[in-house]
Motif scaffolding. Structure first.
Motif, PDB file in Angstrom:
ATOM      1  N   SER A  43       0.786  -1.235   0.000  1.00  0.00           N
ATOM      2  CA  SER A  43       0.000   0.000   0.000  1.00  0.00           C
ATOM      3  C   SER A  43       0.821   1.290   0.000  1.00  0.00           C
ATOM      4  O   SER A  43       0.268   2.356  -0.272  1.00  0.00           O
ATOM      5  CB  SER A  43      -0.950   0.010   1.201  1.00  0.00           C
ATOM      6  N   VAL A  44       2.109   1.222   0.294  1.00  0.00           N
ATOM      7  CA  VAL A  44       2.911   2.436   0.373  1.00  0.00           C
ATOM      8  C   VAL A  44       3.535   2.727  -0.999  1.00  0.00           C
ATOM      9  O   VAL A  44       4.276   1.905  -1.527  1.00  0.00           O
ATOM     10  CB  VAL A  44       4.007   2.300   1.448  1.00  0.00           C
ATOM     11  N   PRO A  45       3.239   3.883  -1.571  1.00  0.00           N
ATOM     12  CA  PRO A  45       3.784   4.215  -2.894  1.00  0.00           C
ATOM     13  C   PRO A  45       5.143   4.920  -2.800  1.00  0.00           C
ATOM     14  O   PRO A  45       5.217   6.119  -2.539  1.00  0.00           O
ATOM     15  CB  PRO A  45       2.732   5.167  -3.471  1.00  0.00           C
ATOM     16  N   TYR A  46       6.213   4.196  -2.980  1.00  0.00           N
ATOM     17  CA  TYR A  46       7.540   4.809  -3.003  1.00  0.00           C
ATOM     18  C   TYR A  46       7.861   5.238  -4.421  1.00  0.00           C
ATOM     19  O   TYR A  46       7.655   4.487  -5.356  1.00  0.00           O
ATOM     20  CB  TYR A  46       8.602   3.813  -2.512  1.00  0.00           C
ATOM     21  N   ARG A  47       8.391   6.439  -4.571  1.00  0.00           N
ATOM     22  CA  ARG A  47       8.734   6.949  -5.897  1.00  0.00           C
ATOM     23  C   ARG A  47      10.225   6.865  -6.188  1.00  0.00           C
ATOM     24  O   ARG A  47      10.629   6.803  -7.332  1.00  0.00           O
ATOM     25  CB  ARG A  47       8.261   8.384  -6.036  1.00  0.00           C
ATOM     26  N   ARG A  48      11.031   6.893  -5.119  1.00  0.00           N
ATOM     27  CA  ARG A  48      12.477   6.932  -5.326  1.00  0.00           C
ATOM     28  C   ARG A  48      13.158   5.631  -4.946  1.00  0.00           C
ATOM     29  O   ARG A  48      14.380   5.558  -4.873  1.00  0.00           O
ATOM     30  CB  ARG A  48      13.065   8.097  -4.531  1.00  0.00           C
ATOM     31  N   SER A  49      12.367   4.592  -4.676  1.00  0.00           N
ATOM     32  CA  SER A  49      12.933   3.287  -4.378  1.00  0.00           C
ATOM     33  C   SER A  49      11.964   2.200  -4.831  1.00  0.00           C
ATOM     34  O   SER A  49      10.776   2.449  -5.013  1.00  0.00           O
ATOM     35  CB  SER A  49      13.224   3.146  -2.882  1.00  0.00           C
ATOM     36  N   PHE A  64      16.259  -4.374  -2.865  1.00  0.00           N
ATOM     37  CA  PHE A  64      15.930  -2.964  -3.046  1.00  0.00           C
ATOM     38  C   PHE A  64      16.756  -2.302  -4.134  1.00  0.00           C
ATOM     39  O   PHE A  64      17.878  -2.699  -4.424  1.00  0.00           O
ATOM     40  CB  PHE A  64      16.079  -2.201  -1.736  1.00  0.00           C
ATOM     41  N   LEU A  65      16.147  -1.304  -4.733  1.00  0.00           N
ATOM     42  CA  LEU A  65      16.781  -0.361  -5.644  1.00  0.00           C
ATOM     43  C   LEU A  65      16.416   1.016  -5.125  1.00  0.00           C
ATOM     44  O   LEU A  65      15.282   1.237  -4.698  1.00  0.00           O
ATOM     45  CB  LEU A  65      16.240  -0.497  -7.066  1.00  0.00           C
ATOM     46  N   ALA A  66      17.354   1.947  -5.162  1.00  0.00           N
ATOM     47  CA  ALA A  66      17.056   3.305  -4.698  1.00  0.00           C
ATOM     48  C   ALA A  66      17.784   4.315  -5.565  1.00  0.00           C
ATOM     49  O   ALA A  66      18.849   4.037  -6.115  1.00  0.00           O
ATOM     50  CB  ALA A  66      17.470   3.482  -3.236  1.00  0.00           C
ATOM     51  N   LYS A  67      17.178   5.482  -5.679  1.00  0.00           N
ATOM     52  CA  LYS A  67      17.770   6.548  -6.483  1.00  0.00           C
ATOM     53  C   LYS A  67      18.835   7.326  -5.724  1.00  0.00           C
ATOM     54  O   LYS A  67      19.705   7.934  -6.333  1.00  0.00           O
ATOM     55  CB  LYS A  67      16.684   7.497  -6.968  1.00  0.00           C
ATOM     56  N   ASP A  68      18.756   7.328  -4.384  1.00  0.00           N
ATOM     57  CA  ASP A  68      19.739   8.061  -3.586  1.00  0.00           C
ATOM     58  C   ASP A  68      19.768   7.494  -2.173  1.00  0.00           C
ATOM     59  O   ASP A  68      18.916   6.700  -1.791  1.00  0.00           O
ATOM     60  CB  ASP A  68      19.446   9.561  -3.585  1.00  0.00           C
ATOM     61  N   ASN A  69      20.766   7.930  -1.402  1.00  0.00           N
ATOM     62  CA  ASN A  69      20.936   7.415  -0.041  1.00  0.00           C
ATOM     63  C   ASN A  69      19.763   7.744   0.867  1.00  0.00           C
ATOM     64  O   ASN A  69      19.385   6.948   1.722  1.00  0.00           O
ATOM     65  CB  ASN A  69      22.223   7.958   0.579  1.00  0.00           C
ATOM     66  N   SER A  70      19.186   8.906   0.696  1.00  0.00           N
ATOM     67  CA  SER A  70      18.055   9.300   1.526  1.00  0.00           C
ATOM     68  C   SER A  70      16.854   8.395   1.281  1.00  0.00           C
ATOM     69  O   SER A  70      16.184   7.964   2.222  1.00  0.00           O
ATOM     70  CB  SER A  70      17.693  10.759   1.229  1.00  0.00           C
ATOM     71  N   ALA A  71      16.580   8.081   0.026  1.00  0.00           N
ATOM     72  CA  ALA A  71      15.473   7.173  -0.307  1.00  0.00           C
ATOM     73  C   ALA A  71      15.746   5.785   0.250  1.00  0.00           C
ATOM     74  O   ALA A  71      14.845   5.136   0.798  1.00  0.00           O
ATOM     75  CB  ALA A  71      15.283   7.108  -1.819  1.00  0.00           C
ATOM     76  N   LEU A  72      16.981   5.328   0.139  1.00  0.00           N
ATOM     77  CA  LEU A  72      17.355   4.018   0.677  1.00  0.00           C
ATOM     78  C   LEU A  72      17.133   3.972   2.184  1.00  0.00           C
ATOM     79  O   LEU A  72      16.499   3.053   2.706  1.00  0.00           O
ATOM     80  CB  LEU A  72      18.821   3.724   0.361  1.00  0.00           C
ATOM     81  N   ARG A  73      17.640   4.966   2.886  1.00  0.00           N
ATOM     82  CA  ARG A  73      17.515   5.006   4.345  1.00  0.00           C
ATOM     83  C   ARG A  73      16.062   5.019   4.783  1.00  0.00           C
ATOM     84  O   ARG A  73      15.649   4.249   5.646  1.00  0.00           O
ATOM     85  CB  ARG A  73      18.247   6.240   4.901  1.00  0.00           C
ATOM     86  N   GLY A  74      15.258   5.874   4.163  1.00  0.00           N
ATOM     87  CA  GLY A  74      13.851   5.967   4.536  1.00  0.00           C
ATOM     88  C   GLY A  74      13.092   4.677   4.278  1.00  0.00           C
ATOM     89  O   GLY A  74      12.314   4.218   5.116  1.00  0.00           O
TER      90      GLY A  74
END
Length: 92
Positions: A43-49, A64-74
């Motif tokens: 149900s959670v829409p992540y845009r950057r991961s 996981f795949l992430a666009k940046d460290n902040s998206a990864l951490r969150g």
């Protein structure tokens, strides 16, 4: 590594990728935790991961795949927190 984006065939950059495998005490515990977290996962829409959340025997697997460290951490903080809450609930 890239994933197909929502706009045409343009490839998006996903520079961070990895896998976390959590081994739980037994398959029943893993199943209960997996099913508890699955609603949030769907149900959670992540845009950057991007996350694959899988159950294999007594292991929970987070790919996981992430666009940046902040998206990864969150994103990982959310999943690990949901898993911890489910584990704590089992112990009660």
């Amino acid at each position: 590594m890239g994933l197909q984006g929502g706009a045409g065939n343009k490839e998006e950059a996903w520079p961070i990728e990895g896998v976390i495998e959590l081994e739980l005490p037994d398959e029943e515990t893993a199943r209960v935790v997996y099913e508890s977290v699955l609603y949030e996962h769907e149900s959670v829409p992540y845009r950057r991961s991007r996350i694959d959340f899988l159950l294999e025997g007594n292991r929970l697997i987070i790919r996981f795949l992430a666009k940046d460290n902040s998206a990864l951490r969150g994103t990982l903080n959310s999943y690990l927190r949901w898993i911890k809450v489910a584990m704590d609930s089992i112990e009660v």
